[in-house]
Design an enzyme around this catalytic site. Structure first.
Site, PDB file in Angstrom:
ATOM      1  N   ARG A 142       2.222 -12.878  -3.222  1.00 59.70           N
ATOM      2  CA  ARG A 142       2.170 -12.497  -1.814  1.00 59.70           C
ATOM      3  C   ARG A 142       1.668 -13.664  -0.959  1.00 59.70           C
ATOM      4  O   ARG A 142       1.522 -14.782  -1.431  1.00 59.70           O
ATOM      5  CB  ARG A 142       1.256 -11.274  -1.652  1.00 59.70           C
ATOM      6  CG  ARG A 142       1.706 -10.026  -2.443  1.00 59.70           C
ATOM      7  CD  ARG A 142       2.884  -9.340  -1.797  1.00 59.70           C
ATOM      8  NE  ARG A 142       3.210  -8.070  -2.436  1.00 59.70           N
ATOM      9  CZ  ARG A 142       2.744  -6.869  -2.057  1.00 59.70           C
ATOM     10  NH1 ARG A 142       1.906  -6.779  -1.042  1.00 59.70           N
ATOM     11  NH2 ARG A 142       3.115  -5.769  -2.697  1.00 59.70           N
ATOM     12  N   CYS A 429      -7.169  -0.291   7.796  1.00 61.11           N
ATOM     13  CA  CYS A 429      -5.726  -0.412   7.581  1.00 61.11           C
ATOM     14  C   CYS A 429      -5.013   0.356   8.695  1.00 61.11           C
ATOM     15  O   CYS A 429      -5.641   0.982   9.550  1.00 61.11           O
ATOM     16  CB  CYS A 429      -5.343   0.129   6.208  1.00 61.11           C
ATOM     17  SG  CYS A 429      -5.561   1.919   6.061  1.00 61.11           S
ATOM     18  N   CYS A 435       2.232   4.585   7.929  1.00 61.82           N
ATOM     19  CA  CYS A 435       2.138   4.320   6.498  1.00 61.82           C
ATOM     20  C   CYS A 435       2.433   5.576   5.688  1.00 61.82           C
ATOM     21  O   CYS A 435       1.789   6.626   5.877  1.00 61.82           O
ATOM     22  CB  CYS A 435       0.761   3.788   6.127  1.00 61.82           C
ATOM     23  SG  CYS A 435       0.606   3.430   4.362  1.00 61.82           S
ATOM     24  N   CYS A 474      -6.194   5.607   2.446  1.00 60.18           N
ATOM     25  CA  CYS A 474      -5.895   6.023   1.079  1.00 60.18           C
ATOM     26  C   CYS A 474      -6.690   5.129   0.143  1.00 60.18           C
ATOM     27  O   CYS A 474      -7.398   4.227   0.594  1.00 60.18           O
ATOM     28  CB  CYS A 474      -4.382   5.941   0.818  1.00 60.18           C
ATOM     29  SG  CYS A 474      -3.781   4.275   0.471  1.00 60.18           S
ATOM     30  N   CYS A 478      -6.252  -1.653   1.223  1.00 60.69           N
ATOM     31  CA  CYS A 478      -5.714  -2.753   2.029  1.00 60.69           C
ATOM     32  C   CYS A 478      -6.772  -3.449   2.878  1.00 60.69           C
ATOM     33  O   CYS A 478      -6.651  -4.643   3.146  1.00 60.69           O
ATOM     34  CB  CYS A 478      -4.575  -2.243   2.916  1.00 60.69           C
ATOM     35  SG  CYS A 478      -3.101  -1.762   1.991  1.00 60.69           S
TER      36      CYS A 478
END
Length: 568
Positions: A142, A429, A435, A474, A478
């Site tokens: 990434r 996030c 999302c 969640c 992130c």
């Protein structure tokens, strides 16, 4: 573990080097979506198919398909771009997206609300700016992130150069990107045995792979949360090499105790001129030895946890052709950003601005996007995105500083006078409404949460005390919530798991304190902890360090504690 390949592995292998039927799906005007198999492939191209979850029920009642759209993320190693590129991205936000830019926790940009018919124009506009999205998502390396560290300009320049070189070396190379997005003709391999992907092959990596570089004592990249953590060793103001950490990673799956976040093990040292080759060797170890039969066990952190550091060092010497040297001494002191003006050792100035949740937009309260557009029109240095979703107006010449400060003052950008240390350092996030993985609010919830935490803290005389707060919708991590002094991960609408006990150096993970609780319960639990912190803390001691020292949080609990809360 199952020995059957999961669907994601089969799709990669049968994709014809990430082509799939993406081009055909983009041309299909009967739907705003693309095929599920192609959705897994577009991630390698830097895009996620999403839909507006706020409008799902309304559209279902109208017998319409979900309002499909894409999130598009840039590959931007080191988070550096020119003022001209900033202005180009700002224009793309209007032409192709939802009129906002979002700075991510991995030093790059995301566009949201990109409808299918605007995907190719967006990609072509990025290409015209000298930018791309290749590998910003997917089972490949990434975006390579690095320390912003504006104090040490020469070392910082070296760090950015290595970030770019590592990103270039590990970029996927299939011509699929140019064919699908830029309209290039198919380029066949020159020889019968020549692959389009000489490093990745047709199966790529088992899961995503992340690399970060940090320059002690600053750790603003939270380097140990990455698959490869490169910790710069500087001697006599020269970058001599890197300590190499392996096997870090955020994220877990609720209810699956085999999954957990993990900090990288610092395994050894490599000279600076070998670091690009070393990263390729380590990625190849994961390519060849990472788990491909169980997606939840496929990250490099589990490869290291399963086999151990000694096994890794043996494989590294084999793949790299030389062993690692022993780890060298280093110290981290801080993992946040330094706001305001800082002078680098070359005499240029750098202004770090707080950008709440990284969202660059104009609101009635703050015309942030307009302000940054105006700054880009006069700025002669560059912009640098931080790993904490903030922005540095970098390499400002002394004669330009007053002009930029005038714009900052005019638009009220330096929010040191109107927000607290807790609010400036908090991260989130995106979560709802776009999302697909979100279970609870995050970005939209963060402002009210920090306001309530600030009120509690002020009541105990802690108004100007920095505490690291991170929220995600969640458990995937992130915003790196498992490194926060106070971390929240969404469980369901209005309820979160509460994690406590991280530090302000990025070197200690927190622990699950209570599970599936609402805001009132979160505040009621934190209030007495703030009271004790105010009364009992040592001079200069952070909140997370106090919780550990006082025994309120046990730092020695094993990884499965991320699934087991403290007894009530």
């Amino acid at each position: 573990m199952s020995h059957t390949l999961p669907e994601a592995e089969i799709i990669k292998r049968e994709s014809n080097y990430l082509r799939g039927t993406i081009a055909k799906g983009l041309d299909d005007k009967a739907t705003g979506a693309i095929a599920d198999s192609d959705n897994k492939l577009t991630k390698f191209h830097g895009a996620y198919q999403q839909d507006d979850r706020d409008r799902r029920d309304e559209r279902r009642r109208q017998r319409l398909e979900p309002l499909h759209m894409f999130m598009v993320r840039l590959r931007l190693p080191g988070g550096v771009l020119t003022p001209e590129q900033w202005l180009g991205l700002d224009q793309i936000a209007d032409d192709c997206a939802n009129h906002t830019l979002r700075l991510t926790t991995r030093q790059t940009f995301q566009f949201h609300g990109v409808y299918k018919h605007r995907m190719r124009p967006l990609m072509r506009a990025l290409n015209a700016l000298g930018l791309d999205t290749r590998g910003a998502c997917g089972d490949v390396n990434r975006n390579v992130v690095s320390n912003v560290n504006p104090h040490r300009s020469r070392v910082h320049a070296d760090i950015h150069r290595y970030s770019v070189a590592i990103s270039k070396r590990l970029k996927w190379r299939s011509n699929a990107y140019a064919e699908i997005w830029l309209g290039d003709e198919r380029v066949e391999a020159r020889g019968e045995d020549e692959e389009e992907e000489p490093f990745y092959g047709h199966f790529y990596l088992p899961r995503k792979f992340k690399i970060a570089l940090a320059v002690p004592p600053e750790n603003d990249a939270d380097v140990l949360s990455n698959d490869i953590a490169l910790i710069a060793i500087v001697e006599d103001d020269e970058l001599v090499g890197f300590n190499v950490g392996v096997g870090g990673g955020m994220g877990m799956t609720y209810g699956n105790e085999a999954t957990h976040p993990r900090l990288a093990d610092v395994a050894g040292f490599v000279p600076a001129d070998q670091v690009v080759d070393a990263c390729e060797a380590i990625a190849a170890i994961q390519r060849d030895h990472g788990c491909r039969t169980e997606r939840t066990h496929a990250r490099f952190k589990y490869t290291i946890a399963d086999h151990g550091v000694e096994w890794f060092l043996e494989r590294f010497a084999e793949y790299h052709g030389a062993p690692m040297a022993p780890v060298r001494d280093y110290v981290f002191t801080h993992n946040g950003d330094r706001f305001g003006w800082v002078e680098g050792d070359n005499g240029n100035q750098h202004l770090t601005l707080s950008i709440r949740s990284g969202r660059v937009q104009d609101t009635d309260a703050l015309r942030l996007r307009t302000a940054l557009r105006e700054i880009a029109r006069v700025h002669t240095g560059e912009f640098r995105v931080t790993c904490n979703q903030n922005l540095i107006i970098a390499n400002v010449s002394p004669e330009k500083k007053a002009e930029i400060q005038t714009l900052v003052d005019h638009y009220g950008l330096d929010d040191g006078s109107r927000s607290t240390p807790l609010a400036r350092n908090a991260m989130s996030c995106v979560a709802f409404p776009t999302c697909a993985l979100a279970m609870a609010e995050s970005e939209r919830y963060l402002p009210s949460l920090t306001d309530r935490l600030d009120t509690l803290m002020a009541g105990h005389g802690l108004a100007n005390t920095p505490i690291n707060v991170r929220v995600t919708g969640c458990p995937n991590g992130c915003a790196r919530p498992y490194l926060a002094e106070i971390g929240l991960t969404g469980k369901t609408l209005g309820k979160y798991n509460l994690f406590l006990g991280g530090d302000q150096r990025g070197e200690r993970m927190n622990r699950l304190y209570r599970e599936n609780i609402d805001e009132a319960t979160i505040l009621s639990l934190l209030d007495p902890l703030f009271e004790r912190f105010a009364a009992e803390r040592n001079n200069g001691e952070g909140f997370g360090d106090f919780l550990i020292r006082s025994g309120l949080v046990d730092a020695e609990r094993s990884p499965e504690v991320f699934h087991r809360a403290y007894a009530v």
